[in-house]
Design a protein around this motif. Sequence first.
Motif, PDB file in Angstrom:
ATOM      1  N   MET A  99      93.284  70.281  55.619  1.00 18.74           N
ATOM      2  CA  MET A  99      94.321  69.970  56.596  1.00 18.74           C
ATOM      3  C   MET A  99      94.081  70.715  57.905  1.00 18.74           C
ATOM      4  SD  MET A  99      95.891  67.937  54.552  1.00 18.74           S
ATOM      5  CE  MET A  99      97.296  67.444  55.547  1.00 18.74           C
ATOM      6  N   HIS A 100      94.301  70.017  58.978  1.00 16.88           N
ATOM      7  CA  HIS A 100      94.141  70.537  60.342  1.00 16.88           C
ATOM      8  C   HIS A 100      92.760  71.148  60.546  1.00 16.88           C
ATOM      9  CE1 HIS A 100      95.038  71.958  64.305  1.00 16.88           C
ATOM     10  NE2 HIS A 100      96.307  71.540  64.216  1.00 16.88           N
ATOM     11  N   SER A 101      91.756  70.306  60.372  1.00 17.94           N
ATOM     12  CA  SER A 101      90.385  70.709  60.628  1.00 17.94           C
ATOM     13  C   SER A 101      89.938  70.077  61.951  1.00 17.94           C
ATOM     14  CB  SER A 101      89.477  70.273  59.478  1.00 17.94           C
ATOM     15  OG  SER A 101      88.188  70.840  59.609  1.00 17.94           O
ATOM     16  N   SER A 102      88.650  70.164  62.227  1.00 19.33           N
ATOM     17  CA  SER A 102      88.088  69.583  63.447  1.00 19.33           C
ATOM     18  C   SER A 102      87.514  68.204  63.147  1.00 19.33           C
ATOM     19  CB  SER A 102      86.991  70.490  63.991  1.00 19.33           C
ATOM     20  OG  SER A 102      85.944  70.631  63.034  1.00 19.33           O
ATOM     21  N   SER A 103      86.985  67.563  64.171  1.00 24.66           N
ATOM     22  CA  SER A 103      86.454  66.206  64.022  1.00 24.66           C
ATOM     23  C   SER A 103      85.351  66.150  62.962  1.00 24.66           C
ATOM     24  CB  SER A 103      85.923  65.714  65.372  1.00 24.66           C
ATOM     25  OG  SER A 103      85.415  64.403  65.263  1.00 24.66           O
ATOM     26  N   GLU A 104      84.382  67.047  63.061  1.00 23.04           N
ATOM     27  CA  GLU A 104      83.315  67.098  62.059  1.00 23.04           C
ATOM     28  C   GLU A 104      83.719  67.967  60.865  1.00 23.04           C
ATOM     29  OE1 GLU A 104      79.557  68.239  63.627  1.00 23.04           O
ATOM     30  OE2 GLU A 104      79.349  66.453  64.879  1.00 23.04           O
ATOM     31  N   GLY A 105      84.625  68.903  61.130  1.00 18.85           N
ATOM     32  CA  GLY A 105      85.011  69.857  60.102  1.00 18.85           C
ATOM     33  C   GLY A 105      85.634  69.239  58.881  1.00 18.85           C
ATOM     34  N   ARG A 106      86.430  68.174  59.063  1.00 16.50           N
ATOM     35  CA  ARG A 106      87.071  67.612  57.875  1.00 16.50           C
ATOM     36  C   ARG A 106      86.043  67.062  56.891  1.00 16.50           C
ATOM     37  NH1 ARG A 106      90.405  62.209  59.580  1.00 16.50           N
ATOM     38  NH2 ARG A 106      88.933  61.309  61.047  1.00 16.50           N
ATOM     39  N   TRP A 107      84.901  66.580  57.421  1.00 15.56           N
ATOM     40  CA  TRP A 107      83.839  66.082  56.535  1.00 15.56           C
ATOM     41  C   TRP A 107      83.058  67.252  55.935  1.00 15.56           C
ATOM     42  CZ3 TRP A 107      85.921  61.675  56.459  1.00 15.56           C
ATOM     43  CH2 TRP A 107      86.247  60.957  57.623  1.00 15.56           C
ATOM     44  N   SER A 108      82.607  68.182  56.804  1.00 13.29           N
ATOM     45  CA  SER A 108      81.806  69.309  56.310  1.00 13.29           C
ATOM     46  C   SER A 108      82.624  70.233  55.409  1.00 13.29           C
ATOM     47  CB  SER A 108      81.214  70.096  57.487  1.00 13.29           C
ATOM     48  OG  SER A 108      82.228  70.619  58.322  1.00 13.29           O
ATOM     49  N   ASP A 109      83.898  70.461  55.769  1.00 17.43           N
ATOM     50  CA  ASP A 109      84.767  71.277  54.917  1.00 17.43           C
ATOM     51  C   ASP A 109      84.908  70.661  53.532  1.00 17.43           C
ATOM     52  OD1 ASP A 109      85.196  72.968  57.048  1.00 17.43           O
ATOM     53  OD2 ASP A 109      87.228  72.267  57.478  1.00 17.43           O
ATOM     54  N   SER A 110      85.141  69.351  53.519  1.00 17.18           N
ATOM     55  CA  SER A 110      85.333  68.659  52.241  1.00 17.18           C
ATOM     56  C   SER A 110      84.076  68.715  51.387  1.00 17.18           C
ATOM     57  CB  SER A 110      85.741  67.197  52.490  1.00 17.18           C
ATOM     58  OG  SER A 110      86.972  67.139  53.177  1.00 17.18           O
ATOM     59  N   LEU A 111      82.923  68.535  52.025  1.00 16.80           N
ATOM     60  CA  LEU A 111      81.670  68.582  51.277  1.00 16.80           C
ATOM     61  C   LEU A 111      81.397  69.972  50.720  1.00 16.80           C
ATOM     62  CD1 LEU A 111      79.356  66.333  53.488  1.00 16.80           C
ATOM     63  CD2 LEU A 111      80.391  65.778  51.275  1.00 16.80           C
ATOM     64  N   LYS A 112      81.751  71.010  51.484  1.00 13.27           N
ATOM     65  CA  LYS A 112      81.590  72.384  50.985  1.00 13.27           C
ATOM     66  C   LYS A 112      82.450  72.611  49.745  1.00 13.27           C
ATOM     67  CE  LYS A 112      80.598  74.666  55.427  1.00 13.27           C
ATOM     68  NZ  LYS A 112      81.144  75.614  56.445  1.00 13.27           N
ATOM     69  N   LEU A 113      83.685  72.143  49.816  1.00 15.11           N
ATOM     70  CA  LEU A 113      84.600  72.331  48.689  1.00 15.11           C
ATOM     71  C   LEU A 113      84.142  71.533  47.478  1.00 15.11           C
ATOM     72  CD1 LEU A 113      88.074  72.298  50.490  1.00 15.11           C
ATOM     73  CD2 LEU A 113      86.814  74.269  49.599  1.00 15.11           C
ATOM     74  N   ILE A 114      83.721  70.300  47.723  1.00 17.66           N
ATOM     75  CA  ILE A 114      83.254  69.462  46.622  1.00 17.66           C
ATOM     76  C   ILE A 114      82.017  70.081  45.965  1.00 17.66           C
ATOM     77  CG2 ILE A 114      82.154  67.247  46.089  1.00 17.66           C
ATOM     78  CD1 ILE A 114      84.082  66.020  48.191  1.00 17.66           C
ATOM     79  N   LYS A 115      81.108  70.582  46.789  1.00 11.62           N
ATOM     80  CA  LYS A 115      79.895  71.231  46.259  1.00 11.62           C
ATOM     81  C   LYS A 115      80.267  72.432  45.410  1.00 11.62           C
ATOM     82  CE  LYS A 115      75.516  73.344  47.699  1.00 11.62           C
ATOM     83  NZ  LYS A 115      74.655  73.728  48.863  1.00 11.62           N
ATOM     84  N   TYR A 116      81.205  73.241  45.901  1.00 10.80           N
ATOM     85  CA  TYR A 116      81.647  74.398  45.127  1.00 10.80           C
ATOM     86  C   TYR A 116      82.338  73.946  43.842  1.00 10.80           C
ATOM     87  CZ  TYR A 116      84.237  78.520  43.681  1.00 10.80           C
ATOM     88  OH  TYR A 116      84.759  79.554  42.939  1.00 10.80           O
ATOM     89  N   GLY A 117      83.158  72.907  43.951  1.00  7.97           N
ATOM     90  CA  GLY A 117      83.851  72.394  42.780  1.00  7.97           C
ATOM     91  C   GLY A 117      82.902  71.900  41.713  1.00  7.97           C
ATOM     92  N   ARG A 118      81.860  71.215  42.119  1.00 10.21           N
ATOM     93  CA  ARG A 118      80.869  70.716  41.160  1.00 10.21           C
ATOM     94  C   ARG A 118      80.164  71.892  40.465  1.00 10.21           C
ATOM     95  NH1 ARG A 118      79.275  65.644  41.084  1.00 10.21           N
ATOM     96  NH2 ARG A 118      77.143  66.188  40.568  1.00 10.21           N
ATOM     97  N   LYS A 119      79.902  72.947  41.233  1.00  3.96           N
ATOM     98  CA  LYS A 119      79.232  74.134  40.679  1.00  3.96           C
ATOM     99  C   LYS A 119      80.119  74.822  39.656  1.00  3.96           C
ATOM    100  CE  LYS A 119      77.421  78.644  42.118  1.00  3.96           C
ATOM    101  NZ  LYS A 119      77.196  79.552  43.294  1.00  3.96           N
ATOM    102  N   VAL A 120      81.378  75.031  40.020  1.00 10.11           N
ATOM    103  CA  VAL A 120      82.307  75.715  39.110  1.00 10.11           C
ATOM    104  C   VAL A 120      82.586  74.883  37.867  1.00 10.11           C
ATOM    105  CG1 VAL A 120      84.690  76.521  38.859  1.00 10.11           C
ATOM    106  CG2 VAL A 120      83.417  77.021  40.939  1.00 10.11           C
ATOM    107  N   MET A 121      82.763  73.590  38.063  1.00  8.28           N
ATOM    108  CA  MET A 121      83.063  72.712  36.915  1.00  8.28           C
ATOM    109  C   MET A 121      81.884  72.697  35.944  1.00  8.28           C
ATOM    110  SD  MET A 121      86.152  71.185  37.342  1.00  8.28           S
ATOM    111  CE  MET A 121      86.195  69.452  36.857  1.00  8.28           C
ATOM    112  N   SER A 122      80.664  72.685  36.463  1.00  5.73           N
ATOM    113  CA  SER A 122      79.482  72.680  35.610  1.00  5.73           C
ATOM    114  C   SER A 122      79.353  73.993  34.858  1.00  5.73           C
ATOM    115  CB  SER A 122      78.221  72.446  36.462  1.00  5.73           C
ATOM    116  OG  SER A 122      78.254  71.169  37.065  1.00  5.73           O
ATOM    117  N   ALA A 123      79.679  75.085  35.561  1.00  4.89           N
ATOM    118  CA  ALA A 123      79.560  76.414  34.930  1.00  4.89           C
ATOM    119  C   ALA A 123      80.588  76.590  33.814  1.00  4.89           C
ATOM    120  CB  ALA A 123      79.765  77.503  35.982  1.00  4.89           C
ATOM    121  N   ASN A 124      81.731  75.928  33.976  1.00  3.60           N
ATOM    122  CA  ASN A 124      82.798  76.042  32.973  1.00  3.60           C
ATOM    123  C   ASN A 124      82.672  75.048  31.841  1.00  3.60           C
ATOM    124  OD1 ASN A 124      83.879  78.086  34.519  1.00  3.60           O
ATOM    125  ND2 ASN A 124      85.359  76.768  35.536  1.00  3.60           N
ATOM    126  N   LYS A 125      81.667  74.199  31.920  1.00  2.00           N
ATOM    127  CA  LYS A 125      81.519  73.136  30.919  1.00  2.00           C
ATOM    128  C   LYS A 125      81.215  73.727  29.541  1.00  2.00           C
ATOM    129  CE  LYS A 125      79.075  68.808  30.084  1.00  2.00           C
ATOM    130  NZ  LYS A 125      78.050  67.854  30.568  1.00  2.00           N
TER     131      LYS A 125
END
Length: 345
Positions: A319-345
């Motif tokens: 929420m309330h990111s920049s023009s490019e930030g909303r995409w890059s922020d989301s990708l950073k979070l998704i990448k981290y989420g995939r890492k954590v979810m895999s580690a917890n599998k």
Amino acid sequence: MKKTPNIIIFLLCLTVFIHNLFYAVPLINNNVYGVKAVYAKADDNLPLISDGSTVDYMSYIPDMKCSQEAKEALSISNPEISLDAKSAILVDADTGEILYHKNALEPIFPASTAKLLTALVVLDWNRTSETVKVGKEVSMIPYDSSRAGLRAGDKLKIYNLLEAMLLPSGNDAAYVLAVYTGRKSLKDSKAEEMSAIREFTRLMNDKARKLGAENSCFISPDGYDAIGQYSTAYDMAQIGLNALKNKTIAQITKERTTTLKMVNGRTLPLWNTNALINKDSVWYESHVIGLKTGTTGLAGRCLISAAETDSGPVLSVVMHSSSEGRWSDSLKLIKYGRKVMSANK
């Protein structure tokens, strides 16, 4: 004798000119709730604002509450992730476990991410196969709204209206859905448009509370900035999680493009505003499966996105990111989420 008709014609033309000027002027000063605001349309039945610099909008936002449930959910070892967004949250979409958060309980403005809540309310009250006739409510949206291109007189199904609202983020479709559903709730098919919209936003707020979004207030069905409208990243995550679990919303928001066909045969091409699911975009991520973008002056650039992992889906709220930030922020979070979810599998 010839002057009289000329004078009449002149006066008629002047009247038409003044009328059209009044409704065409994009910024009109009004005084609503004691606040001088700049509006994006002539009709001030909803306290919509296009220029937040002229409005003391924060004075209409109460202190945010922190329930015991939210307090416990946010008590995690938070990783260091650099984001442009003022607030964000990452959630395991299956369990609801919070994996990351940033200012998750600070007030934000939802912009068009609120359309996920609009869609949930609409689906509570209507079948997707119902046919709706578009009325004059499509002309009530602010001048700078995102539009799907609907016209008064168009007839299309609820499912198609949801596509028109969720893909190109059509405010026109949101108003049509709000009026149709609001009239149904009022049990008055001829209820005045604004009365139906106000009833619909009441339903939105009732739904939000049921979903656990306790620090939210919705004023407009399309999420356009309004005095007294606010939410939090935490609340939008609760709404996003429920939207993701809804098969109709999940199906629509992962579409890249579609073409609507009205009952009268008119066609309308639609494109999804979410760059993460556009294969031609530099921000494309193959694991992303939705959900909704949002942009306004007060809200900045927002994105609620969902992505698949080997261990289940994750939901990211930026929420309330920049023009490019909303995409890059989301990708950073998704990448981290995939890492954590895999580690917890």
